[in-house]
Design an enzyme around this catalytic site. Structure first.
Site, mmCIF file in Angstrom:
data_model
loop_
_atom_site.group_PDB
_atom_site.id
_atom_site.type_symbol
_atom_site.label_atom_id
_atom_site.label_comp_id
_atom_site.label_asym_id
_atom_site.label_seq_id
_atom_site.Cartn_x
_atom_site.Cartn_y
_atom_site.Cartn_z
ATOM 1 N N THR A 57 0.828 -1.207 0.000
ATOM 2 C CA THR A 57 0.000 0.000 0.000
ATOM 3 C C THR A 57 0.862 1.256 0.000
ATOM 4 O O THR A 57 0.547 2.226 -0.699
ATOM 5 C CB THR A 57 -0.966 0.001 1.205
ATOM 6 O OG1 THR A 57 -1.726 -1.217 1.170
ATOM 7 C CG2 THR A 57 -1.920 1.169 1.152
ATOM 8 N N CYS A 58 1.960 1.251 0.747
ATOM 9 C CA CYS A 58 2.848 2.422 0.774
ATOM 10 C C CYS A 58 3.516 2.628 -0.579
ATOM 11 O O CYS A 58 3.707 3.769 -1.013
ATOM 12 C CB CYS A 58 3.889 2.272 1.874
ATOM 13 S SG CYS A 58 3.157 2.279 3.535
ATOM 14 N N THR A 59 3.843 1.541 -1.257
ATOM 15 C CA THR A 59 4.424 1.646 -2.598
ATOM 16 C C THR A 59 3.393 2.209 -3.566
ATOM 17 O O THR A 59 3.696 3.118 -4.351
ATOM 18 C CB THR A 59 4.940 0.269 -3.082
ATOM 19 O OG1 THR A 59 5.961 -0.173 -2.187
ATOM 20 C CG2 THR A 59 5.483 0.351 -4.490
#
Length: 165
Positions: A57-59
């Site tokens: 999700t952060c990527t």
């Protein structure tokens, strides 16, 4: 890290308030430099907090900011990401994803706590302290004009771009 660690901090620290000056800070960047918020006067700043480099999700979030980097620049805004990861991790993440904006390292969690994003989280019945995905829009004078907490990625970039216009 214990479940109770950091809980009392929310009472002691005044959280940033929309319409008031954004809390200033200086943090190291992944490329070996430093970033000081108060030195960004004259620019709009999109300050986003995320839990961890290289996670799905952060990527996805970082790549969405990357893909709209030109649009943010057109609207006079710079994008800055913050997580507790060390600068070396940020450097690898930024290089792998070709991120054109700085990633700041808040290993001490001082800035995360100052912005109220160090929160008790729950996952699969387990409680732990971690970064609540959040974004703050700071105007050219250093005033906090918008805060998005508990961010969900769908439509988030569009919401920020709309607020910038």
């Amino acid at each position: 890290m214990s479940v109770n660690e950091g809980k009392s901090d929310a009472k002691e620290i005044k959280l940033p308030v929309v319409g008031r000056k954004a809390p200033d800070f200086t943090l190291p960047t992944g490329d070996g430099g430093t970033f000081k918020l108060s030195e960004q006067k004259g620019k709009k700043v999109v300050l986003y907090f995320y839990p961890q480099d290289q996670t799905p999700t952060c990527t996805q979030q970082a790549c969405e900011f990357r893909d709209f980097h030109g649009k943010f620049a057109e609207l006079g805004a710079i994008v800055v990401g913050v997580s507790p990861d060390p600068p070396k991790s940020h450097a690898k993440f930024a290089e792998k994803q070709a991120l054109p904006f700085p990633l700041l390292s808040d290993e001490s969690l001082k800035v995360c706590k100052k912005y109220g994003v160090w929160q008790l989280k729950k996952l699969y019945g387990r409680e732990y302290m971690g970064v609540e995905r959040s974004t703050f829009l700071i105007d050219e004078k250093g005033k906090l004009v918008r805060a998005w907490r508990k961010v969900r990625l769908k439509h988030h970039i569009a919401d920020i771009l709309e607020a910038l216009q």
